[in-house]
Design an enzyme around this catalytic site. Structure first.
Site, mmCIF file in Angstrom:
data_model
loop_
_atom_site.group_PDB
_atom_site.id
_atom_site.type_symbol
_atom_site.label_atom_id
_atom_site.label_comp_id
_atom_site.label_asym_id
_atom_site.label_seq_id
_atom_site.Cartn_x
_atom_site.Cartn_y
_atom_site.Cartn_z
ATOM 1 N N GLY A 255 0.745 -1.251 0.000
ATOM 2 C CA GLY A 255 0.000 0.000 0.000
ATOM 3 C C GLY A 255 0.772 1.296 0.000
ATOM 4 O O GLY A 255 0.211 2.336 -0.357
ATOM 5 N N GLU A 297 3.411 -6.987 2.180
ATOM 6 C CA GLU A 297 3.360 -7.306 0.734
ATOM 7 C C GLU A 297 3.548 -6.045 -0.112
ATOM 8 O O GLU A 297 2.639 -5.647 -0.846
ATOM 9 C CB GLU A 297 1.984 -7.882 0.382
ATOM 10 N N PRO A 298 4.674 -5.391 -0.049
ATOM 11 C CA PRO A 298 4.830 -4.155 -0.819
ATOM 12 C C PRO A 298 5.027 -4.441 -2.307
ATOM 13 O O PRO A 298 5.608 -5.460 -2.679
ATOM 14 C CB PRO A 298 6.105 -3.536 -0.236
ATOM 15 N N GLY A 299 4.525 -3.549 -3.125
ATOM 16 C CA GLY A 299 4.728 -3.684 -4.570
ATOM 17 C C GLY A 299 5.224 -2.373 -5.133
ATOM 18 O O GLY A 299 6.411 -2.172 -5.384
ATOM 19 N N ARG A 300 4.290 -1.425 -5.246
ATOM 20 C CA ARG A 300 4.589 -0.118 -5.837
ATOM 21 C C ARG A 300 5.821 0.532 -5.221
ATOM 22 O O ARG A 300 6.696 1.052 -5.928
ATOM 23 C CB ARG A 300 3.372 0.794 -5.619
ATOM 24 N N ARG A 337 -2.787 3.574 -16.403
ATOM 25 C CA ARG A 337 -3.148 4.223 -15.141
ATOM 26 C C ARG A 337 -3.839 5.586 -15.311
ATOM 27 O O ARG A 337 -4.820 5.858 -14.626
ATOM 28 C CB ARG A 337 -1.922 4.342 -14.227
ATOM 29 N N CYS A 369 -7.009 4.493 -30.206
ATOM 30 C CA CYS A 369 -8.244 5.092 -30.712
ATOM 31 C C CYS A 369 -9.248 5.303 -29.594
ATOM 32 O O CYS A 369 -10.328 4.694 -29.582
ATOM 33 C CB CYS A 369 -8.823 4.214 -31.805
ATOM 34 N N GLU A 370 -8.908 6.104 -28.643
ATOM 35 C CA GLU A 370 -9.778 6.451 -27.519
ATOM 36 C C GLU A 370 -9.504 7.902 -27.166
ATOM 37 O O GLU A 370 -8.327 8.282 -27.008
ATOM 38 C CB GLU A 370 -9.433 5.626 -26.262
ATOM 39 N N TYR A 398 2.710 -1.245 -12.066
ATOM 40 C CA TYR A 398 1.384 -1.299 -12.679
ATOM 41 C C TYR A 398 1.355 -0.660 -14.074
ATOM 42 O O TYR A 398 0.379 -0.029 -14.451
ATOM 43 C CB TYR A 398 0.345 -0.601 -11.794
#
Ligand SMILES: Cc1ncc(COP(=O)(O)O)c(C=O)c1O
Length: 453
Positions: A255, A297-300, A337, A369-370, A398
């Site tokens: 988090g 559980e770190p990720g970012r 993101r 194409c958005e 991510y």
């Protein structure tokens, strides 16, 4: 625009060379960008290692009992990353059979793997049980029943932890808040069936109930929600203890946020762990309980700031007096993101550092194409020309993980830089990949087919 005006001054490894080009670990990013016509993800190995070590150091300083780090592999995973994590003695949090498959290809130790997910398939549960991993993070009662049945049929004892939703207010984007009432993850702390679920796990001869997990969400920069959750969860653990249900491990999820722009608050890994550990130790002491094994559980916070993405600017569009459109050779297919949850980024033009020419406000748009394919809504940059190299910072987490083949754009490659050299960690996807699983039924092969034939 002087280099120190840029956000990159806060990041590690970046500098400006004599050509006024941005460098990373002495590598000229303008030159690196020429390796591909697609965008390029670049990861700084030393920053990843440093962040992991910062977690380990902080845990050993502030937490007097056993602690374990499980990197959240959803953030970025490939073979090289698994090997790096193993070298750093870090565990792995997987949430799909695919992530487990990748870990298995590197012989990642099963006892250092935990398995998450709110809708695990039978096949995923069987694989996790067969591998005898550190623990399956049980999301709900039906899943526990499935685990019981499979374990009994295999005469196995499966390690589980129960994911409890502490139900607190979490200050982050709604799409990445998980500890709130509306979350689809885990079982709510105030639901009586949560207690029965834990009792069932604790009493079953085919289950080793290891403990409790909670995860509040991602990109969190303010710790009020953590202290509320810690209080609620530890008082719940005390009630379990009073009924002789022992909680040997407490997993506090991931988090910690990363600063993406100059305006973002940043909390160091050390500061984050210090405050959490102090809170946990205090609550355990107040409740007169023995400290559990602490899991995180770190990720970012491990990999976001280790990454940047190199794009090339295309033809500028718009009226000079307004914000101009600066399109790049990638977009939401390599960085979802901004479109998914309005994430903001900083950027620089790598071939125009220390710029004293005219500047301009741009909207950085992708080539998908958005209309929503906008990477940065508004940024002031040196006046851009086609071919300029735009570096977007803090793109390690991510991004590659959320990339897609939308519009049949191929996935960019990932470069790992270290000590002034680079190596490919993932090659750029070839076009042949786009059709490798397509099959053409025989009746579609001929020309001029009549529908009534
Ligand atoms: C269960 C769980 N653990 C850990 C993480 C990693 O979070 P972060 O990348 O914010 O550290 C996530 C992602 O949201 C998650 O869902």
């Amino acid at each position: 625009m002087k280099s120190h005006d840029h956000f990159f001054g806060r990041l590690e490894g970046f500098a400006v060379n004599e050509k006024n080009h941005l460098t990373l670990n002495s590598l000229d990013l303008v030159q690196l960008a020429q390796l591909s016509d697609r965008p390029l993800y670049v990861l700084n190995e030393l920053v990843i290692r440093k962040n992991i070590r910062a977690y380990r150091q902080a845990l050993s300083t502030y937490y007097p009992a056993e602690s374990h780090i499980f990197y959240a592999s959803k953030v970025f995973l490939n073979l090289g990353m698994c090997y790096l994590l193993n070298q750093e003695h870090t565990g792995l949090d997987v949430c799909s059979e695919g992530e487990l498959f990748i870990a298995n290809q590197t012989d990642f130790p099963h006892e250092k793997i935990i398995f998450h997910g709110n809708n695990k398939s039978q096949s995923e549960l069987e694989k996790a049980i067969d591998a005898n991993i550190f623990a399956i993070m049980v999301d709900n009662a039906c899943e526990l029943e499935d685990i019981l049945k499979i374990s009994e049929s295999k005469n196995a004892i499966t390690n589980v932890m129960i994911r409890i939703n502490p139900v607190v207010e979490v200050d982050t984007h709604a799409y990445i808040a998980t500890g709130v009432r509306e979350s689809k993850f885990g079982v709510p702390i105030d639901d009586p069936s949560t207690w029965s679920l834990i009792e069932l796990a604790f009493k079953s001869p085919f289950i080793h109930f290891k403990g409790i997990h909670f995860h509040l969400g991602s990109q969190i920069t303010e710790l009020t929600a953590y202290s509320q959750a810690i209080k609620k969860i530890i008082s719940y653990i005390k009630r379990l203890h009073d009924k002789c249900i022992h909680v040997e491990a407490l997993n506090i999820g991931g988090g910690l946020g990363a600063p993406y722009t100059i305006a973002d608050q940043s909390l160091s890994i050390d500061g984050f762990i210090k405050e959490l550990c102090q809170g946990i130790c205090e609550e355990y002491q107040l409740n007169n309980l023995e400290l559990p094994k602490l899991m995180i559980e770190p990720g970012r916070s491990i990999i976001a700031s280790a990454g940047c993405t190199l794009y090339k600017i295309g033809h500028i569009k718009g009226d000079r007096s307004e914000i101009l459109y600066a399109p790049v050779n990638g977009g939401m297919s390599d960085n979802l993101r901004p479109s998914l949850y309005q994430a903001e980024y900083s950027a620089a033009i790598a071939n125009k550092m220390n710029w004293d020419g005219p500047t301009q406000k741009y909207k950085i748009v992708g080539k998908c194409c958005e209309t929503g394919d906008v990477l940065i809504q508004k940024i002031t940059l040196p006046q851009c020309s086609p071919g300029d190299v735009l570096v977007m910072f803090v793109t390690g987490a991510y991004q590659h993980a959320l990339a897609s083949n939308y519009n049949k754009h191929t996935l960019p490659g990932v470069l790992l830089v270290r000590d002034g050299a680079y190596e490919w960690l993932t090659k750029e996807q070839p076009y042949s990949d786009l059709i490798q699983h397509d099959l053409v039924p025989l009746h579609l092969r001929g020309r001029d087919k009549n529908l009534n034939d």
